[in-house]
Design an enzyme around this catalytic site. Sequence first.
Site, PDB file in Angstrom:
ATOM      1  CB  ILE A 105      -4.259   3.089  -0.422  1.00  0.00           C
ATOM      2  CG1 ILE A 105      -3.764   3.130  -1.877  1.00  0.00           C
ATOM      3  CG2 ILE A 105      -3.555   1.983   0.368  1.00  0.00           C
ATOM      4  CD1 ILE A 105      -2.328   3.545  -2.025  1.00  0.00           C
ATOM      5  CG  LEU A 106      -9.360  -0.184   1.564  1.00  0.00           C
ATOM      6  CD1 LEU A 106      -9.782  -1.631   1.347  1.00  0.00           C
ATOM      7  CD2 LEU A 106     -10.515   0.653   2.102  1.00  0.00           C
ATOM      8  CG  HIS A 122      -6.121  -3.396 -10.775  1.00  0.00           C
ATOM      9  ND1 HIS A 122      -5.948  -2.089 -10.352  1.00  0.00           N
ATOM     10  CD2 HIS A 122      -5.154  -3.636 -11.698  1.00  0.00           C
ATOM     11  CE1 HIS A 122      -4.914  -1.567 -10.998  1.00  0.00           C
ATOM     12  NE2 HIS A 122      -4.418  -2.476 -11.814  1.00  0.00           N
ATOM     13  CB  ALA A 155      -0.646  -4.579   4.094  1.00  0.00           C
ATOM     14  CG  ASP A 158      -4.069  -2.679  -7.125  1.00  0.00           C
ATOM     15  OD1 ASP A 158      -5.138  -2.775  -6.509  1.00  0.00           O
ATOM     16  OD2 ASP A 158      -3.775  -1.684  -7.805  1.00  0.00           O
TER      17      ASP A 158
HETATM   18  C1  GAR Z   1     -13.164  -0.212 -12.755  1.00  0.00           C
HETATM   19  O1  GAR Z   1     -12.591  -0.470 -14.010  1.00  0.00           O
HETATM   20  C2  GAR Z   1     -12.198  -0.630 -11.658  1.00  0.00           C
HETATM   21  O2  GAR Z   1     -11.429  -1.748 -11.976  1.00  0.00           O
HETATM   22  C3  GAR Z   1     -11.343   0.595 -11.558  1.00  0.00           C
HETATM   23  O3  GAR Z   1     -12.244   1.668 -11.637  1.00  0.00           O
HETATM   24  C4  GAR Z   1     -13.307   1.274 -12.499  1.00  0.00           C
HETATM   25  C5  GAR Z   1     -14.622   1.607 -11.817  1.00  0.00           C
HETATM   26  O4  GAR Z   1     -15.687   1.564 -12.698  1.00  0.00           O
HETATM   27  N1  GAR Z   1     -10.600   0.577 -10.338  1.00  0.00           N
HETATM   28  C6  GAR Z   1      -9.338   0.994 -10.253  1.00  0.00           C
HETATM   29  O5  GAR Z   1      -8.721   1.492 -11.169  1.00  0.00           O
HETATM   30  C7  GAR Z   1      -8.729   0.818  -8.885  1.00  0.00           C
HETATM   31  N2  GAR Z   1      -7.290   0.910  -8.964  1.00  0.00           N
HETATM   32  P1  GAR Z   1     -17.176   1.707 -12.168  1.00  0.00           P
HETATM   33  O6  GAR Z   1     -17.197   2.915 -11.202  1.00  0.00           O
HETATM   34  O7  GAR Z   1     -18.001   1.988 -13.380  1.00  0.00           O
HETATM   35  O8  GAR Z   1     -17.557   0.446 -11.480  1.00  0.00           O
END
Ligand code: GAR
Length: 217
Positions: A105-106, A122, A155, A158
Amino acid sequence: MASAEVFSPRTPGPARVVVLVSGSGTNLQALIDAAADPGYGAEILAVGADRDGITGLERAERAGLPVFVHRVKDFPARDAWDRELTDAVAGYRPDLVVTAGFMKILGPEFIAAFAGRIVNTHPALLPAFPGAHGVTDALAYGVKVTGCTVHLVDAGVDTGPIIAQGVVEITDADHADGGDALHERIKTVERELLVEVVGRLAREGHRIEDRKVRIPA
Ligand code: GAR
């Protein structure tokens, strides 16, 4: 909420983009591949991560991009990490920051520095199933469709204004394998959507009106 001009396209030259990753970096790779075309309108300047030894960083290095790593556990407190990450990214003077599978979380300083210009992807149809387990939370709930959401970061977790979404159907087989195949199908849609959105923002700019992200043209 008043309309705010958030980013106008850079003329001349491509939009400056920094990407943050935590994992395999297939979304990053899709952006690297798209940005190889000068007509895409975005240039990736650097890739940052919150951990070492990930394929996402290898992809960046293979593409000749500078990388930086800031691990939360190396800092005395979260706000010190936030400041360091903010400074590292700000050093590249980005127009857009893309969090592509960045699993932290940023912090408030980071969000303030790049307000309205941080794009996250997401793996669920927000506002349903936010957080770190979007794919398995959707499966466990029993929804019949899920997908991916490309949105601006605010902030919350998601909760920022949605730019685009893609839909993926859930099959009975997905419940048997725990979600890995479903996540791969989501990522196929996600990569295409992220590339499309980042390219449009880079070429056209955007503003936010009452939570709606408006892209001209
Ligand atoms: C993606 O599906 C992205 O949406 C998710 O991680 C994956 C990264 O894939 N992100 C989250 O879950 C953030 N909450 P990648 O490393 O192959 O691009």
